[in-house]
Enzyme design. Structure first.
Site, PDB file in Angstrom:
ATOM      1  N   PRO A  15       0.805  -1.225   0.000  1.00  0.00           N
ATOM      2  CA  PRO A  15       0.000   0.000   0.000  1.00  0.00           C
ATOM      3  C   PRO A  15       0.836   1.271   0.000  1.00  0.00           C
ATOM      4  CG  PRO A  15      -0.878  -1.579   1.549  1.00  0.00           C
ATOM      5  CD  PRO A  15       0.438  -2.123   1.075  1.00  0.00           C
ATOM      6  N   GLU A  16       0.689   2.038  -1.057  1.00  0.00           N
ATOM      7  CA  GLU A  16       1.212   3.399  -1.121  1.00  0.00           C
ATOM      8  C   GLU A  16      -0.015   4.311  -1.168  1.00  0.00           C
ATOM      9  OE1 GLU A  16       4.276   3.861  -4.123  1.00  0.00           O
ATOM     10  OE2 GLU A  16       4.845   1.773  -3.966  1.00  0.00           O
ATOM     11  N   LYS A  22       0.639   7.408   3.768  1.00  0.00           N
ATOM     12  CA  LYS A  22       0.258   6.008   3.547  1.00  0.00           C
ATOM     13  C   LYS A  22      -0.495   5.428   4.727  1.00  0.00           C
ATOM     14  CE  LYS A  22       4.585   5.565   1.018  1.00  0.00           C
ATOM     15  NZ  LYS A  22       5.933   4.996   1.057  1.00  0.00           N
ATOM     16  N   HIS A  70      -4.454 -14.082   9.818  1.00  0.00           N
ATOM     17  CA  HIS A  70      -3.698 -12.850   9.987  1.00  0.00           C
ATOM     18  C   HIS A  70      -4.561 -11.634  10.313  1.00  0.00           C
ATOM     19  CE1 HIS A  70      -0.171 -15.029   8.930  1.00  0.00           C
ATOM     20  NE2 HIS A  70      -0.626 -15.337   7.725  1.00  0.00           N
ATOM     21  N   ARG A  88       2.112 -10.093   7.044  1.00  0.00           N
ATOM     22  CA  ARG A  88       3.474 -10.061   7.570  1.00  0.00           C
ATOM     23  C   ARG A  88       3.592  -9.434   8.947  1.00  0.00           C
ATOM     24  NH1 ARG A  88       7.045  -8.255   2.457  1.00  0.00           N
ATOM     25  NH2 ARG A  88       8.661  -8.018   4.006  1.00  0.00           N
ATOM     26  N   ARG A 101      16.906  -1.091  -2.839  1.00  0.00           N
ATOM     27  CA  ARG A 101      15.555  -1.263  -3.370  1.00  0.00           C
ATOM     28  C   ARG A 101      15.615  -1.288  -4.897  1.00  0.00           C
ATOM     29  NH1 ARG A 101      13.610   1.248   1.841  1.00  0.00           N
ATOM     30  NH2 ARG A 101      13.750  -0.855   2.614  1.00  0.00           N
TER      31      ARG A 101
END
Length: 294
Positions: A2-3, A61, A93, A114, A267
Site C-alpha cells: 500500500p502506497e 500512507k 492474519h 506479515r 531497493r
DNA sequence: CCCCAGTCCTGCGGGC
DNA sequence: TGCCCGCAGGACTGGG
C-alpha cells in the site's frame, strides 16, 4: 504494497464506518503474533471503546479514523496490511476486529499477513508530533513543483531515493516513484540538486497524474496478490504499469529499448534507459513535452 | 544535518 | 521432492 493510491482506495472503501460507534475491539487469538499496538492493547481498547468514528482521513500512507473524543486511530498497513469490511483473505492474519453499531457496516478488520503494520491511538498533540508537517511532507496527490524544489532542491540524493522520503513528500513508495519518474522522463539516479525547474514541474505533474490515475483503478495488486480493497477485491492499476516489475520487457512508451532494473538504497528501481536517459540535452528536450501527455 | 545500512516480518520462487 | 536462501519494501534506528 500500500502506497498513496492503495491507502486512498482503502479510505474510500471503508466510508461506511463513518457515524458508527465502536462497541467492541477484538484482538483475535488466531493472530499468531501480535502487531504493534500503541498504546498497548488493553489501554488502546479502553480508550477506543464507546467512541464514534466521526470521519476518515489519510496521512500519507496511513489510514486515519477520527474519533468523537478528539483522538485518532491511525492504521499503518506498511507492506501487507489491509483495511476490510468484508471477510479477510485468511482468518489467521486478522490483527484487529472492530465491532460497530449505528452505521452501514457491522465490523472493520485490520488484516496483515506479515505483521509489519501498526495501529495507534493518538491524541491531537501526539498526532501533530508524529504526523504533522515536521514528519510528513505535502500530500503527493496535490504536491507542487515549488514544494518539491524547496524540500529537495539542494539535496545530493538520487531523485528516486529522495521521493521515498516521507518528510519531503507524503505517499510515494517504491512502485509509484518508478512510474512517476518514467512519466516525467527523468533518470532515477539523477541527483536532486542537478534537476532544473522544468524537471521539478514534470515530477510534480507526473506525481499528480500517476497517483490520481492509480486511484481511479483502485490501486495496484501485484502478482503476490497482497493488496486488496475493502471488499477484498484486487485493483487493476498493475495493468497500466509502464516500468515497475517490467525489467527486460520492451518500453511501451518509446517502443524500443527494454526496461532496466537497478538497485538504489537496497531497493529495486525500474526505468527505461532511452526515455529516461542520463544525457542532459535529451532529457531537457523531452521533459517539455513529456508530462502534459498524461 | 544528511544520508545510508541494518532491522522487523511472511510467503514465494529459484537453485540444487 | 524437499529444503534453504534471497527477495519483496513499508518505517524506523543507529551511526558515520
Amino acid at each position: 504494497m500500500p502506497e498513496l493510491p492503495e491507502v486512498e482506495t482503502m479510505r474510500r472503501g471503508v466510508a461506511a464506518v463513518v457515524g458508527a460507534r465502536i462497541v467492541d475491539l477484538i484482538r483475535p487469538r488466531s493472530a499468531l503474533r501480535p502487531i504493534l499496538f500503541a498504546p498497548r492493547w488493553d489501554r488502546l481498547k479502553r480508550r477506543a471503546l464507546g467512541q464514534s468514528i466521526v470521519a476518515t482521513g489519510r496521512a500519507g500512507k496511513r489510514l486515519v479514523f477520527e474519533l468523537s473524543g478528539g483522538n485518532r486511530l491511525v492504521i499503518e498497513p506498511r507492506m501487507t496490511g489491509l483495511a476490510l469490511l468484508s471477510d479477510p483473505p485468511t482468518d489467521e492474519h486478522v490483527r484487529l476486529r472492530m465491532m460497530l453499531a449505528g452505521a452501514a457496516t457491522r465490523q472493520f478488520l485490520f488484516w496483515d499477513r506479515r505483521g509489519l503494520g501498526t495501529v495507534r491511538l493518538v491524541s491531537p498533540a501526539e498526532y501533530l508530533a508524529r504526523y504533522g508537517p515536521d514528519h510528513l511532507g505535502p500530500d503527493a496527490l496535490s504536491v507542487t513543483a515549488d514544494q518539491l524544489r524547496t524540500r529537495l532542491g539542494r539535496s545530493r540524493r538520487a531523485v528516486k531515493v529522495a521521493l521515498l522520503d516521507q518528510r519531503a513528500v507524503a505517499g510515494i513508495g517504491n512502485l509509484y516513484a518508478a512510474e512517476i519518474l518514467h512519466v516525467a522522463r527523468i533518470h532515477p539516479a539523477r541527483p536532486c540538486d542537478r534537476l532544473t525547474a522544468p524537471q521539478w514541474q514534470a515530477i510534480a505533474a507526473a506525481a499528480r497524474a500517476v497517483l490520481s490515475e492509480a486511484i481511479r483503478h483502485e490501486g495496484s495488486t501485484l502478482a503476490d496478490g497482497t493488496y486488496r480493497n475493502a471488499l477484498n477485491q484486487a485493483g487493476s492499476y498493475q495493468n497500466h504499469h509502464l516500468v515497475y516489475g517490467r525489467a527486460g520487457s520492451p518500453c511501451s512508451t518509446c517502443g524500443g529499448e527494454s526496461i532496466a532494473r537497478i538497485v538504489q538504497s537496497q531497493r529495486s528501481t525500474f526505468f527505461c534507459p532511452a526515455c529516461q536517459a542520463a544525457g542532459r540535452r535529451r532529457r531537457r528536450k523531452l521533459c517539455t513535452t513529456g508530462p502534459d501527455t498524461v
